[in-house]
Write a protein that holds these residues in place. Sequence first.
Motif, short mmCIF file in Angstrom:
data_model
loop_
_atom_site.label_atom_id
_atom_site.label_comp_id
_atom_site.label_asym_id
_atom_site.label_seq_id
_atom_site.Cartn_x
_atom_site.Cartn_y
_atom_site.Cartn_z
N LYS A 1 -8.15 -10.28 0.56
CA LYS A 1 -7.32 -9.55 1.54
C LYS A 1 -7.28 -10.30 2.88
CE LYS A 1 -7.21 -5.07 -0.44
NZ LYS A 1 -6.69 -3.77 -0.23
N PRO A 2 -6.69 -11.49 2.87
CA PRO A 2 -6.67 -12.30 4.09
C PRO A 2 -5.86 -11.65 5.21
CG PRO A 2 -5.18 -13.22 2.47
CD PRO A 2 -5.93 -12.10 1.78
N PRO A 3 -6.19 -11.98 6.46
CA PRO A 3 -5.41 -11.43 7.57
C PRO A 3 -4.00 -12.01 7.58
CG PRO A 3 -6.92 -13.10 8.37
CD PRO A 3 -7.23 -12.88 6.91
N ILE A 4 -3.09 -11.25 8.16
CA ILE A 4 -1.71 -11.69 8.34
C ILE A 4 -1.58 -12.18 9.77
CG2 ILE A 4 0.73 -10.99 8.35
CD1 ILE A 4 -0.19 -8.67 6.40
N LEU A 5 -1.16 -13.43 9.94
CA LEU A 5 -0.92 -13.96 11.29
C LEU A 5 0.43 -13.47 11.77
CD1 LEU A 5 -2.11 -17.68 11.01
CD2 LEU A 5 -3.44 -15.63 11.53
N GLU A 6 0.47 -12.88 12.94
CA GLU A 6 1.69 -12.31 13.51
C GLU A 6 1.84 -12.78 14.95
OE1 GLU A 6 4.99 -10.66 14.39
OE2 GLU A 6 4.25 -10.47 12.35
N ALA A 7 3.07 -13.17 15.32
CA ALA A 7 3.27 -13.70 16.68
C ALA A 7 4.29 -12.94 17.50
CB ALA A 7 3.69 -15.17 16.60
N VAL B 1 2.62 -8.24 3.54
CA VAL B 1 1.61 -7.22 3.28
C VAL B 1 1.24 -7.22 1.80
CG1 VAL B 1 1.12 -4.74 3.35
CG2 VAL B 1 2.37 -5.82 5.23
N ALA B 2 2.25 -7.32 0.93
CA ALA B 2 1.98 -7.33 -0.51
C ALA B 2 1.11 -8.53 -0.89
CB ALA B 2 3.30 -7.35 -1.29
N VAL B 3 1.38 -9.69 -0.30
CA VAL B 3 0.59 -10.89 -0.60
C VAL B 3 -0.85 -10.70 -0.11
CG1 VAL B 3 0.27 -13.32 0.03
CG2 VAL B 3 2.50 -12.51 -0.74
N ALA B 4 -1.02 -10.22 1.10
CA ALA B 4 -2.38 -9.99 1.63
C ALA B 4 -3.13 -8.99 0.75
CB ALA B 4 -2.32 -9.50 3.07
N ASN B 5 -2.45 -7.96 0.32
CA ASN B 5 -3.10 -6.93 -0.48
C ASN B 5 -3.39 -7.40 -1.91
OD1 ASN B 5 -4.15 -4.28 -0.55
ND2 ASN B 5 -2.31 -3.53 -1.57
N ALA B 6 -2.57 -8.30 -2.43
CA ALA B 6 -2.76 -8.80 -3.80
C ALA B 6 -3.88 -9.82 -3.90
CB ALA B 6 -1.46 -9.42 -4.31
N PRO C 1 0.82 -1.22 0.00
CA PRO C 1 0.00 0.00 0.00
C PRO C 1 0.85 1.28 0.00
CG PRO C 1 -0.72 -1.50 1.73
CD PRO C 1 0.55 -2.06 1.16
N ASN C 2 0.42 2.21 -0.80
CA ASN C 2 1.08 3.51 -0.84
C ASN C 2 0.51 4.36 0.29
OD1 ASN C 2 2.42 5.81 -1.53
ND2 ASN C 2 1.25 6.22 -3.39
N ALA D 1 -5.07 -1.39 8.42
CA ALA D 1 -6.53 -1.54 8.43
C ALA D 1 -7.19 -0.50 7.51
CB ALA D 1 -7.07 -1.42 9.85
N LYS D 2 -6.62 0.69 7.47
CA LYS D 2 -7.16 1.73 6.58
C LYS D 2 -7.06 1.31 5.12
CE LYS D 2 -6.22 5.61 9.64
NZ LYS D 2 -5.34 6.78 9.87
N LYS D 3 -6.14 0.41 4.83
CA LYS D 3 -5.97 -0.09 3.46
C LYS D 3 -6.66 -1.44 3.26
CE LYS D 3 -3.40 3.32 2.21
NZ LYS D 3 -3.83 4.26 1.17
N GLY D 4 -7.44 -1.87 4.26
CA GLY D 4 -8.19 -3.11 4.14
C GLY D 4 -7.41 -4.36 4.50
N ILE D 5 -6.25 -4.17 5.12
CA ILE D 5 -5.40 -5.32 5.48
C ILE D 5 -5.45 -5.49 6.99
CG2 ILE D 5 -3.05 -6.25 5.45
CD1 ILE D 5 -2.65 -4.40 2.93
N ARG D 6 -5.83 -6.71 7.41
CA ARG D 6 -5.95 -7.00 8.84
C ARG D 6 -4.75 -7.79 9.34
NH1 ARG D 6 -10.31 -10.72 8.48
NH2 ARG D 6 -9.66 -10.79 6.33
N VAL D 7 -4.46 -7.59 10.62
CA VAL D 7 -3.42 -8.37 11.27
C VAL D 7 -4.07 -9.15 12.39
CG1 VAL D 7 -1.19 -8.32 12.46
CG2 VAL D 7 -1.72 -6.56 10.75
N ASP D 8 -3.83 -10.45 12.42
CA ASP D 8 -4.34 -11.32 13.47
C ASP D 8 -3.17 -11.64 14.39
OD1 ASP D 8 -5.41 -13.29 15.09
OD2 ASP D 8 -6.06 -14.58 13.45
#
Length: 175
Positions: free
Chosen positions: A130-136, A121-126, A104-105, A149-156
């Motif tokens: 727009k699947p969530p990104i799992l982060e640990a 992020v690029a994969v989720a956005n492509a 996202p720009n 989130a403003k770009k429609g990308i969620r982080v789980d």
Amino acid sequence: MNFVVIDTNVLIVANGGDGKSATMSSKCEKNCIDRLERVKASETPVVDAGWLIFNEYNQKCSTKGAPTPGNTFLKWMLQKTERFEAVNITALNHPEDTIFEEFPNDPDLENAFDPADRKFVAVANAHPDKPPILEAADSKWLGWEEPLAKKGIRVDFVCREELAIIREKKSKKKQ
């Protein structure tokens, strides 16, 4: 169908490894193991068609090493290629492959974002869903959550409470 993008640190923590500099708790490790099992049971991992994510997984985990949960998950993905989905992302700075057309720009993301994490992020956005990104284990993602989130990308966040504590400690050290 439920899709997810999985940051490598989920596999690392599931293996009993640590995040960046802080060792994650056994509770976080269990959360990562459970989350990977949930992915195997009912979700579809999304990766890039150029194998940047798989290459990182292979650098941090092993299909020939001990049968730890992260290693087992990687082996499962490689054996069950019909169970993951790949999307094309366009690297704009080959051979580094850290700047992507699909990232996202946004000035809130552009300068602060780790180059190695941009592929997730690029994969989720492509992906069309727009699947969530799992982060640990990377507390910096907490700061990126709102701009993403403003770009429609969620982080789980698999270990949100623990990451919040780590982020707060890091913030106090900087002051």
